[in-house]
Design an enzyme around this catalytic site. Structure first.
Site, PDB file in Angstrom:
ATOM      1  N   HIS A  17     -17.726  43.236 -21.231  1.00  0.00           N
ATOM      2  CA  HIS A  17     -17.693  43.246 -22.701  1.00  0.00           C
ATOM      3  C   HIS A  17     -18.122  41.884 -23.245  1.00  0.00           C
ATOM      4  O   HIS A  17     -18.918  41.793 -24.178  1.00  0.00           O
ATOM      5  CB  HIS A  17     -16.282  43.533 -23.227  1.00  0.00           C
ATOM      6  CG  HIS A  17     -15.766  44.893 -22.964  1.00  0.00           C
ATOM      7  ND1 HIS A  17     -14.522  45.101 -22.422  1.00  0.00           N
ATOM      8  CD2 HIS A  17     -16.302  46.120 -23.186  1.00  0.00           C
ATOM      9  CE1 HIS A  17     -14.308  46.404 -22.326  1.00  0.00           C
ATOM     10  NE2 HIS A  17     -15.374  47.043 -22.776  1.00  0.00           N
ATOM     11  N   LYS A  41      -4.828  58.646 -28.377  1.00  0.00           N
ATOM     12  CA  LYS A  41      -4.682  57.962 -27.098  1.00  0.00           C
ATOM     13  C   LYS A  41      -3.713  56.800 -27.240  1.00  0.00           C
ATOM     14  O   LYS A  41      -3.723  56.096 -28.242  1.00  0.00           O
ATOM     15  CB  LYS A  41      -6.026  57.395 -26.625  1.00  0.00           C
ATOM     16  CG  LYS A  41      -7.008  58.411 -26.134  1.00  0.00           C
ATOM     17  CD  LYS A  41      -8.225  57.690 -25.583  1.00  0.00           C
ATOM     18  CE  LYS A  41      -9.247  58.658 -25.034  1.00  0.00           C
ATOM     19  NZ  LYS A  41     -10.427  57.948 -24.520  1.00  0.00           N
ATOM     20  N   ARG A  90     -24.335  50.039 -19.081  1.00  0.00           N
ATOM     21  CA  ARG A  90     -24.170  49.672 -17.676  1.00  0.00           C
ATOM     22  C   ARG A  90     -25.119  50.450 -16.780  1.00  0.00           C
ATOM     23  O   ARG A  90     -25.599  49.936 -15.785  1.00  0.00           O
ATOM     24  CB  ARG A  90     -22.740  49.947 -17.214  1.00  0.00           C
ATOM     25  CG  ARG A  90     -21.715  49.051 -17.837  1.00  0.00           C
ATOM     26  CD  ARG A  90     -20.344  49.453 -17.411  1.00  0.00           C
ATOM     27  NE  ARG A  90     -20.078  50.790 -17.941  1.00  0.00           N
ATOM     28  CZ  ARG A  90     -18.892  51.333 -18.073  1.00  0.00           C
ATOM     29  NH1 ARG A  90     -17.833  50.679 -17.681  1.00  0.00           N
ATOM     30  NH2 ARG A  90     -18.737  52.528 -18.574  1.00  0.00           N
ATOM     31  N   SER A 127     -13.053  49.019 -18.084  1.00  0.00           N
ATOM     32  CA  SER A 127     -11.640  48.736 -18.365  1.00  0.00           C
ATOM     33  C   SER A 127     -10.708  49.642 -17.564  1.00  0.00           C
ATOM     34  O   SER A 127      -9.681  49.195 -17.051  1.00  0.00           O
ATOM     35  CB  SER A 127     -11.348  48.897 -19.855  1.00  0.00           C
ATOM     36  OG  SER A 127     -12.001  47.914 -20.599  1.00  0.00           O
TER      37      SER A 127
END
Length: 158
Positions: A17, A41, A90, A127
């Site tokens: 990040h 969440k 990514r 993460s």
């Protein structure tokens, strides 16, 4: 002045990040890191703690600020005079999803999305993987800033 957002959950912020945030800070006048709140969440870290960890990790970047938002990112952009959304990629699999999001956001408000490929050193960092490794006592040195390592140790009792 070109203001962009780098959105995400940042639970926790990783060196991947930070790579994207730092590179965006060289390209744009102002970068707002927006911690998106997803009411459905529950994250490992509360939103306020995520903001603290990002702030600690970006103190050297004078044109970076941190905020949080619950709702559509395009609404945040419209309310805060944001010209573009910056997303890190990514892998090709990220591109498929992010392209759909970029096209939807563009269709809703006309906002552009800028993709920055993650540096090769960080392509495997997520993460969720960092949390899993840390939870089981694995070494996340080099994957997250030191203050995030300390925060993970506190949560998992290492």
């Amino acid at each position: 002045m070109t203001r962009v957002v780098c959105p995400g959950s940042f639970d926790p912020v990783t060196n991947g990040h930070l790579d994207i945030i730092e590179r965006a800070s060289f390209l744009f006048d102002e970068v707002v890191v927006v911690v998106l709140v997803n009411q459905s969440k529950s994250g490992l870290f509360p939103i306020e703690r995520r903001i603290e960890l990002i702030a600690d990790a970006t103190t050297e970047l004078e044109n970076v600020t941190i905020d949080s938002y619950s709702g559509l990112l395009v609404d945040y952009c419209a309310q805060n005079d944001v010209q573009a959304i910056v997303k890190g990629l990514r892998a090709v699999s990220d591109f498929d999803y992010e392209l759909q999001m970029a096209q939807m956001n563009g269709n809703l408000t006309g906002i552009d999305t800028v993709f920055i490929p993650t540096s090769p050193d960080y392509t495997f960092i997520a993460s969720s993987l960092v949390k899993e490794v840390a939870k089981h006592g694995g070494d996340v040195t080099g994957l997250v800033p030191k203050q995030v390592m300390n925060a993970l140790d506190e949560v998992f009792g290492h």
